[in-house]
Design an enzyme around this catalytic site. Structure first.
Site, mmCIF file in Angstrom:
data_model
loop_
_atom_site.group_PDB
_atom_site.id
_atom_site.type_symbol
_atom_site.label_atom_id
_atom_site.label_comp_id
_atom_site.label_asym_id
_atom_site.label_seq_id
_atom_site.Cartn_x
_atom_site.Cartn_y
_atom_site.Cartn_z
ATOM 1 C CB SER B 94 -3.777 -7.721 -16.556
ATOM 2 O OG SER B 94 -2.577 -7.205 -17.013
ATOM 3 C CG ASP B 216 2.738 -13.019 -16.168
ATOM 4 O OD1 ASP B 216 3.027 -12.606 -17.310
ATOM 5 O OD2 ASP B 216 1.763 -12.600 -15.513
ATOM 6 C CG HIS B 244 -0.360 -11.514 -18.432
ATOM 7 N ND1 HIS B 244 0.091 -11.085 -17.187
ATOM 8 C CD2 HIS B 244 -1.199 -10.532 -18.871
ATOM 9 C CE1 HIS B 244 -0.459 -9.920 -16.909
ATOM 10 N NE2 HIS B 244 -1.249 -9.564 -17.909
#
Lengths: 377, 262
Positions: B94, B216, B244
């Site tokens: 991320s 996601d 995610h």
């Protein structure tokens, strides 16, 4: 209970878990490991405004408002995977009509014997009232913090101002004092001598005021009073202070009763300042027709310094705040000074591990400074 | 402050080639615990917590330093330099994927490969660019973090309780996992979701693997494709995994994708 003929026969419904879950006052959802809804109870459907058919197979996170959805994906989903459960998380549901509902969410994941996830269960509790209460608390805290911050800033500013002012006043005052000293020698007429004497007296008084102001700022700005402790014979120090004040107040009588033979571990300059403040205070506020008495003695394991004067007693309500800064006699606003003298004296007493007390009645007013001494024979 | 304890750096594995794992927003280095065992034999594993997360030194959190990704990037480079690492395989999830790209931009000599797990160059839709969120949706997240003192601080309480059925996670996990100070979480969320890193993609000279989940909501597929298009030396792999965090939901698939690339 079914044996009692008077009880209505509802044991079927009572023991029906299906009914219990459907008509519970909280919401229940089960999802598969991918987060797709398998079951959802009527209470939750009622809150959301959807029919069951609308939601089966849809992603559970779709029922959450966007903020909660991101929070779920980044924080709660990992918690479920790694820890297996979470509890009491505040979140918001996104209702069919577009409005939001505050909820508390509990969730857990159930695994099979091989630790493969089977399903996720979530309990949903309505938290509207609680949220309002929390919001109110939060705002109250924010307001209180803001006010506190503002007050602190003001206080710091004020104290810095005092410190700078005190410092800046010293230089011109030094010039006035040395000018007056030079003039003493050349002043020939009585009038000139008297004027120079007045200048010197006022300069001395002003010097005291500035010292007090700066000490006040020092104490309040957090540094505190620093002491330079030494074993000293206290007598010459006390006599020097009295002598200076006698010159400044030639018309007044100051008596000294001295009974200290040993050295005392103290900061001589600070003790001078304390005594000077107390005696000046007595000379200013006491009856001009009566002498100011100074007693220095050792009583038990304490060194005591007592300054007494005659005159009207200090009013009872004034006694309470006497050692607070900026308190002065409201009845006589013409009296000079900021009301810092006694505050500083008390601070000096505290810094020496002692204290400063006062007694005041019709026979007179006494300030008593006491500090512990350790007498080594 | 010592870099190693500041970032709670943990080193394991019996290999020499360094593999550095950086966790994303909302968690800590424990996120990687299903992934690292697969690489411990052949690599030197370096795990750490971003300052403000997990067991990092919270006293080292200065809002001014961590107001953007630069503060975090600086920490990553400091860790690498402190450990004398070279030819690092950097695995970032991320927001940390972007930190990897920024670190490689500042100190390209340190990095060999970047593995970007569920990366996003920018979360907010902007003209032709699909970030996945409108500005108002991100604002809503930030506001909800602002008001949700429960979410962060209160999830701590049950973590201290026993963890039956998941004993393989070990004791130390229960009292630290995803521990986040609410005020820090707020600022980290702001940095994570409001940063636009699109401009640095095309200048990255380090080869990169992009691992994109198939469903996601945080980093939609368009974002993975965008990053792939802008990064010359990149390979895009779409995982079957959803959500995610493929390293948590589908560790085997994530591991084999990384192994196949390396």
């Amino acid at each position: 209970m079914s044996s009692d003929p008077k009880e209505p026969n509802n044991s079927g419904l009572e023991n029906n878990f299906e009914d219990f879950l459907e008509h519970s006052l909280s919401g229940y959802i089960s999802t598969n490991p991918r987060g797709e809804i398998i079951r959802i109870n009527s209470k939750l459907l009622e809150w959301l405004g959807y029919n069951k058919e609308d939601l089966i197979g849809k992603r559970m996170t779709g029922l959450l408002a966007m903020g909660s959805r991101i929070f779920y994906e980044t924080h709660l989903s990992p918690l479920l995977k790694l820890h297996g459960s979470f509890e009491e998380v505040a979140a918001e549901l996104l209702l069919k009509d577009g409005s939001k509902l505050h909820i508390l969410l509990n969730g857990y994941i159930r695994n099979d014997e091989n630790n493969k996830p089977l399903f996720i269960r979530l309990n949903v509790y309505k938290a509207t009232e609680r949220k309002v209460y929390e919001e109110n608390l939060r705002h109250a805290v924010i307001d209180a913090e803001k006010t506190l911050l503002k007050e602190r800033e003001m206080a710091t500013l004020r104290e810095q101002f005092i410190a700078v002012l005190g410092h800046d006043l010293r230089n011109p005052l030094g010039a006035i004092k040395s000018g007056a000293s030079l003039l003493t020698r050349s002043a020939s007429s009585d009038r000139d001598k008297s004027i120079v004497g007045m200048i010197k007296k006022s300069s001395l008084r002003m010097e005291e005021l500035i010292a007090n102001v700066m000490d006040f700022a020092r104490v309040r700005l957090g540094g505190g009073l620093s002491l330079d402790l030494k074993d000293v014979f206290i007598e010459p120090i006390i006599l020097h202070v009295i002598e200076e004040l006698r010159i400044t107040f030639p018309e007044r009588i100051v008596t000294v009763d001295f009974e200290v033979k040993k050295t005392i571990n103290c900061d001589a300059d600070r003790i001078s300042q304390l005594l000077s403040n107390l005696v000046a205070n007595a000379l200013t506020h006491g009856s001009p027709n009566e002498p100011v008495k100074v007693i220095a003695r050792i009583a038990l394991n304490y060194f005591e310094l007592i300054v007494s004067n005659g005159g009207k007693p200090i009013p009872e309500d004034a006694l309470e705040t006497l050692f607070e800064p900026f308190t002065r006699e409201a009845s006589s606003p013409s009296q000079q000074g900021l009301g810092l003298g006694l505050y500083i004296a008390a601070q000096i007493a505290n810094a020496h591990g002692g204290n400063l007390a006062v007694t005041s009645n019709t026979t007179g007013t006494s300030f008593i400074f006491r500090m512990p001494v350790y007498i080594i024979d | 402050m010592d870099v190693i304890s500041r970032n709670n750096v943990v080193i394991k594995g019996s290999g020499t080639s360094p593999m550095m794992f950086a966790h994303g927003f909302g968690c800590d280095q424990n996120m990687w615990r299903f992934i690292t065992p697969a690489f411990e034999d052949s690599y030197q594993i370096i795990l750490f917590d971003h300052v403000g997360a997990g067991k990092s030194d919270l006293k080292a959190y200065h809002p001014a330093k961590y107001k953007d990704l630069d503060g975090y990037t600086q920490d990553i480079i400091e860790i690498a330099e402190k450990l004398n690492l070279e030819d690092i395989i950097f695995i970032g999830h991320s927001v940390s994927a972007m930190m990897g790209i920024l670190s490689a931009e500042k100190a390209p000599h340190l990095f060999k490969t970047l593995i970007l797990v569920s990366p996003s160059a920018s979360y907010i839709n902007d003209g032709d660019y699909t970030g996945g969120f409108s500005k108002s949706e991100i604002d809503e997240l930030l506001e909800s973090l602002n008001t949700n003192h429960m979410g962060w601080s209160m999830t701590m309480a049950p973590l201290i309780m026993a963890n039956p059925g998941r004993s393989e996670l070990g004791e130390e996990l229960t009292d630290s996992f995803c521990r986040t100070d609410p005020a820090i979480a707020q600022q980290f969320a702001r940095v994570t979701f409001l940063t636009d890193s699109r401009s640095v993609l095309s200048t990255c000279t380090i080869p990169a693997l992009i691992l994109q989940c198939s469903d996601d909501i945080i980093a939609p597929i368009e974002v993975g494709e965008y990053i792939h298009e802008k990064m010359d030396q990149s390979k895009l792999v779409i995982l079957e995994a959803t959500g995610h965090c493929p390293h948590l939901s589908a560790p085997e698939e994530t591991i084999s994708a990384i192994k196949a690339y390396l």
